[in-house]
Write a protein that holds these residues in place. Structure first.
Motif, PDB file in Angstrom:
ATOM      1  N   ARG A 133      14.764   7.090   2.885  1.00  0.00           N
ATOM      2  CA  ARG A 133      14.020   7.181   4.153  1.00  0.00           C
ATOM      3  C   ARG A 133      13.410   8.561   4.352  1.00  0.00           C
ATOM      4  N   THR A 134      14.099   9.595   3.881  1.00  0.00           N
ATOM      5  CA  THR A 134      13.603  10.962   4.079  1.00  0.00           C
ATOM      6  C   THR A 134      12.406  11.261   3.187  1.00  0.00           C
ATOM      7  N   LEU A 135      12.614  11.200   1.865  1.00  0.00           N
ATOM      8  CA  LEU A 135      11.556  11.596   0.936  1.00  0.00           C
ATOM      9  C   LEU A 135      10.435  10.569   0.891  1.00  0.00           C
ATOM     10  N   TRP A 136      10.780   9.294   0.779  1.00  0.00           N
ATOM     11  CA  TRP A 136       9.709   8.283   0.663  1.00  0.00           C
ATOM     12  C   TRP A 136       9.018   8.036   2.001  1.00  0.00           C
ATOM     13  N   GLY A 137       9.702   8.321   3.082  1.00  0.00           N
ATOM     14  CA  GLY A 137       9.014   8.307   4.363  1.00  0.00           C
ATOM     15  C   GLY A 137       7.924   9.358   4.401  1.00  0.00           C
ATOM     16  N   TYR A 138       8.207  10.529   3.828  1.00  0.00           N
ATOM     17  CA  TYR A 138       7.188  11.581   3.770  1.00  0.00           C
ATOM     18  C   TYR A 138       6.062  11.181   2.815  1.00  0.00           C
ATOM     19  N   LEU A 139       6.418  10.629   1.662  1.00  0.00           N
ATOM     20  CA  LEU A 139       5.397  10.239   0.687  1.00  0.00           C
ATOM     21  C   LEU A 139       4.439   9.196   1.249  1.00  0.00           C
ATOM     22  N   LEU A 140       4.925   8.376   2.172  1.00  0.00           N
ATOM     23  CA  LEU A 140       4.065   7.348   2.754  1.00  0.00           C
ATOM     24  C   LEU A 140       3.324   7.827   3.990  1.00  0.00           C
ATOM     25  N   THR A 176      23.982  16.328  -2.674  1.00  0.00           N
ATOM     26  CA  THR A 176      23.313  16.494  -1.383  1.00  0.00           C
ATOM     27  C   THR A 176      23.089  17.960  -1.030  1.00  0.00           C
ATOM     28  N   THR A 177      23.733  18.881  -1.759  1.00  0.00           N
ATOM     29  CA  THR A 177      23.491  20.302  -1.492  1.00  0.00           C
ATOM     30  C   THR A 177      22.072  20.705  -1.860  1.00  0.00           C
ATOM     31  N   PHE A 178      21.396  19.898  -2.644  1.00  0.00           N
ATOM     32  CA  PHE A 178      19.998  20.167  -2.995  1.00  0.00           C
ATOM     33  C   PHE A 178      19.029  19.677  -1.921  1.00  0.00           C
ATOM     34  N   HIS A 179      19.507  18.891  -0.963  1.00  0.00           N
ATOM     35  CA  HIS A 179      18.619  18.197  -0.039  1.00  0.00           C
ATOM     36  C   HIS A 179      18.072  19.136   1.021  1.00  0.00           C
ATOM     37  N   GLY A 180      16.770  19.011   1.275  1.00  0.00           N
ATOM     38  CA  GLY A 180      16.099  19.721   2.345  1.00  0.00           C
ATOM     39  C   GLY A 180      15.540  18.748   3.357  1.00  0.00           C
ATOM     40  N   PRO A 181      14.752  19.227   4.296  1.00  0.00           N
ATOM     41  CA  PRO A 181      14.238  18.348   5.360  1.00  0.00           C
ATOM     42  C   PRO A 181      13.280  17.273   4.861  1.00  0.00           C
ATOM     43  N   ILE A 182      12.633  17.510   3.708  1.00  0.00           N
ATOM     44  CA  ILE A 182      11.708  16.521   3.149  1.00  0.00           C
ATOM     45  C   ILE A 182      12.353  15.758   2.003  1.00  0.00           C
TER      46      ILE A 182
END
Length: 689
Positions: A523-530, A480-486
């Motif tokens: 929810r974070t990344l695929w929410g953005y992709l959609l 999770t240290t790699f995770h950003g807002p998107i």
């Protein structure tokens, strides 16, 4: 001919199973509202996206447009489509001429709706596609674009008027999934009323992969035709074939198959499985007879033409082959290809034949990551998965195969299983000794670097290379240290968010029994992709830059051309696999073997899912109820598995009591298939860090 017979049987079984399942299902299927697939193979634009110049619409008509020379109109099909455009055209003051009267341009993203098309050639100038010039042969014409001008993926069509012209009756004839009579009739489904975004994500993954099922002779040519394009190159030995993207590359890539192959099977049933089968047939056909190495990519790619090789994609090929074997329980297929598999595993064993016990990466071609080489963590994790999975399969087949000849000609299946499991165990020990960094709780990219990659660590977690459950928990947290807002920024390809590698990470968090973390990432990344206005809203993009733009890979291969990035790429569909296999929880894990191990983040409390395979239908419905103080709840699940299979129930929660079919259950193997009732009370989940 034999292949056609096999898939005629599979298709017949699939149709029968689908009809039987539908007949017993409720009349209203709530998941159908999330299905992006067209109801017909002839689709019309649903809206005008934009226009410029002098454009008018005839009063009282639907889709008749009058354009003066120099004007244009851009039409929106509502979802990603692909195929051949048809239209009626009337040219004012027509004269017999060779001068084009209009041109057609195609775009996936709303950001690139313009007079020219998305790029598909990855050339230094990145503008060879331009637009398709159309010269009409009469004053009034029904026009269909030529077969070779097939356009694999687009949402928007722009008509540029080069003369005074009227166009009407504009349609697209869908070209993908050519063996599917009803594009909306999937082999599987997933439904939860508890999360609309997860529903949209599952079906976007399914539709993305459906758009990636390509007719055999619709590959692109490289070097690219210029100006323009031609999509009539052969992409394999038979079709239809599962390829990496709708727009491009339209080619077989084994790494992609590791994700999209599972989506094709779980979501699309027999037609999806056929496309995986045909992709694997192509890899078998082009396997190096001397070394046993499988190709880095299929035909119709520069990599194939130039003879490029990849150590990681060789291992991905074997993983995809193992998956196909357990999905189908097709012993005849294994008899045909066991020697190919054995040679492929011998290639890995030769790489591990050293004092260290890890494979040195000499061919670092991969998914676009930088770095690599040395005792690469991603490569060795994939090698471990290939060796351990085929070791388990060989042991199971030895028992199944008692009354038949051995698959191996000079070594028994049990001996092969032992050789592969010994090498895998040695690899795992060396992996943890040489690559684990206790201060970061991550694995290094190799023994000579301080880089901690997302891919190597997610693969290690997914394939159980960690030396203990506590290390797996720490690794899941450290990712999770790699995770950003998107979404996660992958260190091995700077300034990049990779939905492919993040798909692996989603699966890996579920494998570590960290569903809240996996679903939060989804929810974070695929929410953005959609939901990003840059996207198609129906399919999943190949990749992003760190700021969410489409400048995936920047100048590292894509010449900083955002319109080259594919917006319908099956390797991004990992959550579709995860929601079926881990949230619904019913998964084929070995030869005629399943597990039922549902997971929830506490927000998901109702699930209805199913998928179809040649052995029959797998279905599950479960509910969490009576949630009370202390986080305790009751669980009720009903599962259906095919006759002739066996499995286990492996609830991830601590429960006061678990029953299967009214009897206390203590983890024993359940034989026979059919319907099972699983009930548990007083359950509590682990606290997630």
């Amino acid at each position: 001919m034999a292949r056609n017979i096999v898939f005629s049987v599979i298709s017949a079984l699939y149709i029968f199973s689908s009809l039987s399942f539908l007949a017993s299902a409720a009349t209203k299927r709530p998941w159908d509202a999330y299905n992006y697939s067209p109801a017909s193979r002839t689709v019309k634009p649903v809206a005008v996206h934009s226009q410029s110049g002098n454009v008018t619409t005839s009063v009282g008509t639907d889709g008749t447009y009058h354009l003066t020379s120099g004007s244009r109109i851009s039409l929106d099909f509502g979802v990603e489509v692909g195929g051949w455009i048809n239209l009626n055209a009337i040219v004012a003051n027509y004269t017999n001429t060779s001068t084009p009267q209009l041109s057609l341009a195609f775009a996936e993203s709303p950001a690139f709706v313009r007079a020219i098309s998305d790029d598909t050639g990855a050339t230094p100038t990145q503008d060879w596609d331009q637009a398709l010039n159309v010269t009409l042969t009469g004053g009034s014409t029904f026009y269909t674009i030529p077969t070779e001008k097939f356009r694999g993926g687009f949402r928007f069509l722009t008509i540029n008027a080069l003369a005074r012209i009227e166009v009407s009756n504009i349609t697209c004839t869908i070209g993908f999934a050519p063996h599917t009579p009803d594009l909306r009739n999937y082999g599987g489904h997933f439904y939860t009323p508890d999360d609309d975004l997860l529903m949209r994500t599952w079906y976007a993954g399914a539709y993305t992969v459906q758009t990636n099922i390509a007719p055999k002779d619709t590959g692109r040519w490289l070097p690219q035709v210029r100006p323009g394009w031609a999509y009539n190159n052969s992409i394999g030995v038979t079709g239809p074939i599962l390829v990496d993207g709708a727009k491009r590359d339209r080619a077989i890539w084994p790494g992609d198959l590791g994700i999209q192959g599972a989506t094709a099977f779980l979501a699309l049933g027999g037609d999806g499985l056929e496309s995986v089968h045909n992709a694997l047939d192509t890899l078998f056909f082009y396997q190096n007879a001397t070394t046993g190495r499988f190709p880095f990519a299929g035909p119709a790619t520069g990599s194939f033409r130039n003879g490029a090789e990849s150590d990681t994609y060789h291992a991905w090929s074997l993983i995809a082959m193992h998956n196909y074997a357990i999905w189908t329980s097709d012993f005849s297929w294994l008899e045909t290809h066991w020697s190919n598999v054995t040679r492929g595993l011998e290639f890995i064993l030769r790489g591990l034949d050293n004092e260290v016990g890890l494979h040195i990466q000499t061919r670092p071609n991969d998914w676009a990551r930088q770095g690599g080489g040395g005792y690469n963590s991603a490569l060795n994790a994939l090698d471990y998965a290939a060796l351990s999975s085929f070791s388990s399969l060989a042991a199971s087949l030895s028992s199944y195969n008692r009354d038949r000849s051995e698959l191996a000609s000079n070594v028994s299946l049990l001996e092969q299983s032992q050789i592969w499991s010994t090498a895998a165990a040695r690899l795992k020990a060396a992996y943890n000794t040489l690559l684990w960094d206790p201060s970061s709780h991550l694995y290094r990219d190799n023994t000579t670097t301080s880089l901690f990659p997302q891919d190597g660590n997610a693969l290690a977690l997914l394939y159980n290379l960690t030396s203990s459950p506590s290390r797996a928990t720490a690794l899941s947290t450290a990712l999770t240290t790699f995770h950003g807002p998107i979404g996660p920024l992958t260190p091995e390809l700077p300034d990049t968010i990779s939905p492919f590698v993040s798909s692996i990470e989603v699966l890996s968090h579920f494998a570590a029994c960290r569903p809240a973390r996996a679903l939060n990432l989804t929810r974070t990344l695929w929410g953005y992709l959609l939901d990003s206005p840059l996207m198609t809203g129906s399919t999943l993009a190949e990749g992003l830059s760190a700021n969410g733009s489409l400048y995936y890979r920047g100048n590292a291969g894509y010449k900083s051309d955002a319109s080259y990035t594919s917006l319908s790429h099956g390797w991004s569909s990992g959550p579709t696999v995860a929601l079926t296999s881990y949230v619904a929880g019913l998964e084929i894990v070995g030869w005629k073997t399943w597990t039922f191990a549902p997971q929830s983040d506490g927000l998901i409390r109702n699930v209805d899912a199913a998928f179809w395979g040649p052995m029959g239908t797998f279905a599950v419905r479960w509910t969490i109820s009576n949630a009370g103080s202390g986080g305790r709840f009751d669980f009720s699940g009903d599962i259906t598995t095919p006759v002739g299979m066996r499995g286990t129930v492996e609830l991830v929660w601590k429960c006061e009591a678990v029953e299967v079919d009214g009897e206390v259950y203590r983890g024993e193997v359940l034989d026979g298939g059919g319907e099972r009732r699983v009930r548990a009370r007083g359950c509590v989940g682990d606290e997630e860090d």
